[in-house]
Motif scaffolding. Sequence first.
Motif, mmCIF file in Angstrom:
data_model
loop_
_atom_site.group_PDB
_atom_site.id
_atom_site.type_symbol
_atom_site.label_atom_id
_atom_site.label_comp_id
_atom_site.label_asym_id
_atom_site.label_seq_id
_atom_site.Cartn_x
_atom_site.Cartn_y
_atom_site.Cartn_z
ATOM 1 N N ALA A 51 0.834 -1.205 0.000
ATOM 2 C CA ALA A 51 0.000 0.000 0.000
ATOM 3 C C ALA A 51 0.868 1.253 0.000
ATOM 4 C CB ALA A 51 -0.935 -0.006 1.208
ATOM 5 N N ILE A 52 1.886 1.261 0.857
ATOM 6 C CA ILE A 52 2.778 2.416 0.915
ATOM 7 C C ILE A 52 3.546 2.568 -0.394
ATOM 8 C CG2 ILE A 52 4.973 3.186 1.909
ATOM 9 C CD1 ILE A 52 2.671 4.081 3.540
ATOM 10 N N ALA A 53 4.086 1.476 -0.909
ATOM 11 C CA ALA A 53 4.852 1.540 -2.160
ATOM 12 C C ALA A 53 3.988 2.082 -3.300
ATOM 13 C CB ALA A 53 5.387 0.156 -2.512
ATOM 14 N N THR A 54 2.752 1.615 -3.378
ATOM 15 C CA THR A 54 1.840 2.056 -4.430
ATOM 16 C C THR A 54 1.523 3.538 -4.313
ATOM 17 O OG1 THR A 54 0.810 -0.133 -4.545
ATOM 18 C CG2 THR A 54 -0.447 1.711 -5.443
ATOM 19 N N LEU A 55 1.251 3.993 -3.091
ATOM 20 C CA LEU A 55 0.866 5.389 -2.880
ATOM 21 C C LEU A 55 2.040 6.341 -3.039
ATOM 22 C CD1 LEU A 55 -1.548 4.742 0.100
ATOM 23 C CD2 LEU A 55 -2.180 5.515 -2.197
ATOM 24 N N VAL A 56 3.225 5.910 -2.631
ATOM 25 C CA VAL A 56 4.417 6.744 -2.843
ATOM 26 C C VAL A 56 4.665 6.905 -4.337
ATOM 27 C CG1 VAL A 56 6.926 6.846 -2.585
ATOM 28 C CG2 VAL A 56 5.504 6.200 -0.638
ATOM 29 N N GLN A 57 4.508 5.829 -5.090
ATOM 30 C CA GLN A 57 4.688 5.891 -6.538
ATOM 31 C C GLN A 57 3.627 6.771 -7.181
ATOM 32 O OE1 GLN A 57 7.202 4.543 -8.229
ATOM 33 N NE2 GLN A 57 6.477 5.260 -10.214
ATOM 34 N N ALA A 58 2.401 6.701 -6.680
ATOM 35 C CA ALA A 58 1.287 7.416 -7.298
ATOM 36 C C ALA A 58 1.242 8.896 -6.933
ATOM 37 C CB ALA A 58 -0.030 6.754 -6.901
ATOM 38 N N LEU A 59 1.591 9.238 -5.685
ATOM 39 C CA LEU A 59 1.403 10.611 -5.217
ATOM 40 C C LEU A 59 2.660 11.274 -4.672
ATOM 41 C CD1 LEU A 59 -2.019 10.059 -3.399
ATOM 42 C CD2 LEU A 59 -1.635 11.138 -5.632
ATOM 43 N N GLY A 60 3.789 10.566 -4.761
ATOM 44 C CA GLY A 60 5.018 11.136 -4.234
ATOM 45 C C GLY A 60 5.401 12.449 -4.893
ATOM 46 N N HIS A 61 5.111 12.601 -6.192
ATOM 47 C CA HIS A 61 5.472 13.822 -6.913
ATOM 48 C C HIS A 61 4.535 14.979 -6.599
ATOM 49 C CE1 HIS A 61 2.314 11.922 -9.237
ATOM 50 N NE2 HIS A 61 2.165 13.013 -9.967
ATOM 51 N N VAL A 62 3.412 14.696 -5.945
ATOM 52 C CA VAL A 62 2.447 15.742 -5.617
ATOM 53 C C VAL A 62 2.724 16.334 -4.231
ATOM 54 C CG1 VAL A 62 0.006 16.310 -5.311
ATOM 55 C CG2 VAL A 62 0.701 14.629 -7.036
ATOM 56 N N SER A 63 2.917 15.461 -3.237
ATOM 57 C CA SER A 63 3.083 15.935 -1.865
ATOM 58 C C SER A 63 4.324 15.399 -1.165
ATOM 59 C CB SER A 63 1.858 15.541 -1.033
ATOM 60 O OG SER A 63 1.793 14.128 -0.878
ATOM 61 N N GLY A 64 4.997 14.460 -1.805
ATOM 62 C CA GLY A 64 6.077 13.761 -1.119
ATOM 63 C C GLY A 64 5.584 12.477 -0.499
ATOM 64 N N ALA A 65 4.263 12.309 -0.456
ATOM 65 C CA ALA A 65 3.621 11.099 0.076
ATOM 66 C C ALA A 65 4.173 10.721 1.439
ATOM 67 C CB ALA A 65 3.762 9.933 -0.911
ATOM 68 N N HIS A 66 4.003 11.605 2.405
ATOM 69 C CA HIS A 66 4.422 11.306 3.777
ATOM 70 C C HIS A 66 3.520 10.237 4.386
ATOM 71 C CE1 HIS A 66 6.504 15.485 4.382
ATOM 72 N NE2 HIS A 66 6.889 14.864 3.274
ATOM 73 N N ILE A 67 2.207 10.473 4.320
ATOM 74 C CA ILE A 67 1.187 9.519 4.784
ATOM 75 C C ILE A 67 1.401 9.135 6.250
ATOM 76 C CG2 ILE A 67 -0.163 7.495 4.021
ATOM 77 C CD1 ILE A 67 1.488 7.402 1.497
ATOM 78 N N ASN A 68 2.073 9.968 6.996
ATOM 79 C CA ASN A 68 2.471 9.592 8.359
ATOM 80 C C ASN A 68 2.918 10.846 9.107
ATOM 81 O OD1 ASN A 68 3.798 8.616 10.661
ATOM 82 N ND2 ASN A 68 4.707 6.895 9.588
ATOM 83 N N PRO A 69 2.243 11.215 10.195
ATOM 84 C CA PRO A 69 2.661 12.395 10.960
ATOM 85 C C PRO A 69 4.111 12.319 11.440
ATOM 86 C CG PRO A 69 0.474 11.715 11.636
ATOM 87 C CD PRO A 69 0.997 10.643 10.727
ATOM 88 N N ALA A 70 4.590 11.123 11.758
ATOM 89 C CA ALA A 70 5.974 10.980 12.220
ATOM 90 C C ALA A 70 6.954 11.329 11.109
ATOM 91 C CB ALA A 70 6.220 9.550 12.710
ATOM 92 N N VAL A 71 6.645 10.936 9.880
ATOM 93 C CA VAL A 71 7.493 11.266 8.737
ATOM 94 C C VAL A 71 7.475 12.767 8.485
ATOM 95 C CG1 VAL A 71 7.792 10.991 6.237
ATOM 96 C CG2 VAL A 71 7.218 9.006 7.667
ATOM 97 N N THR A 72 6.316 13.379 8.603
ATOM 98 C CA THR A 72 6.201 14.819 8.406
ATOM 99 C C THR A 72 7.018 15.584 9.443
ATOM 100 O OG1 THR A 72 3.997 14.620 7.409
ATOM 101 C CG2 THR A 72 4.585 16.760 8.341
ATOM 102 N N VAL A 73 6.947 15.163 10.695
ATOM 103 C CA VAL A 73 7.745 15.812 11.745
ATOM 104 C C VAL A 73 9.233 15.623 11.465
ATOM 105 C CG1 VAL A 73 8.358 15.722 14.202
ATOM 106 C CG2 VAL A 73 5.958 15.650 13.510
ATOM 107 N N ALA A 74 9.613 14.447 11.005
ATOM 108 C CA ALA A 74 11.018 14.189 10.668
ATOM 109 C C ALA A 74 11.485 15.115 9.551
ATOM 110 C CB ALA A 74 11.200 12.732 10.262
#
Length: 273
Positions: A51-74
């Motif tokens: 799920a993460i791999a698919t969403l990072v591939q699909a939306l990573g170029h739009v937002s960075g595909a953090h999908i996780n508050p911990a990643v955003t804080v990092a």
Amino acid sequence: MWELRSVAFTRAVFAEFVATLLFIFFGLGSALSWPLSLPTVLQISLAFGLAIATLVQALGHVSGAHINPAVTVACLIGSHISFLRAVFYVVAQILGGVAGAAILHEITPPDIRGNLAINKLYNETTTGQAVTMELFLTFQLVLCIFASTDDRRSDNVGSPALSIGLSVALGHLLGINYTGCSMNPARSFAPAVIVGDFTDHWVFWLGPLVGAVAASLIYNYLLFPHTKTLSERLAIFKGFEPEEDWEEREAHRRQSVELHSPQSMPRGMTEKV
């Protein structure tokens, strides 16, 4: 505040909402206990990772595909995004996660829903052990994210989306028997809201956030530090509009780093050293 006037910023925030909704929907759905097909650790791990791999591939170029508050804080700690963007991302992730859990809850038969795969302590794991486990699980994930998406690397890093997905799967293979494996406060918060069970919920915020911050500090300031000045870091944090020559100056810095790197020395010189 220029970001609030940017269409790209709005799209990025919406992308985080959609991505987290889908991640929670598919991830929690894979962990539901159907009578004739009980989920296995491997099945759940692969579902969350894919799920993460698919969403990072699909939306990573739009937002960075953090999908996780911990990643955003990092990313905020590492001077990759502004404080305003971090706040909007976290809110979008939490709302998206709750929406995904709510949809899954409503379309699943009542006798199958159970506790909606909520994160909790298993096998007599103590809260201290759970926090430590979540810390290490999130640490390796965030370290993988920074390393696989670092545009300063000149070596072949393969597919960042696949690397990040495998990192999520790896965490689940170990963490499920301890805490159900969170690594993501939004993943824990979403089903807790729908089910109404917040037992030991603080564990799934503290562990991932500490692990993410530690990984960001170690990677961005010790292992592979950026060349940004303090004023530039503050400008990113405050969300000041980038100067026109920002990318040009960054390119010059990267060239300087490469010229002074031992890896870029001529072959004859490296052989003599």
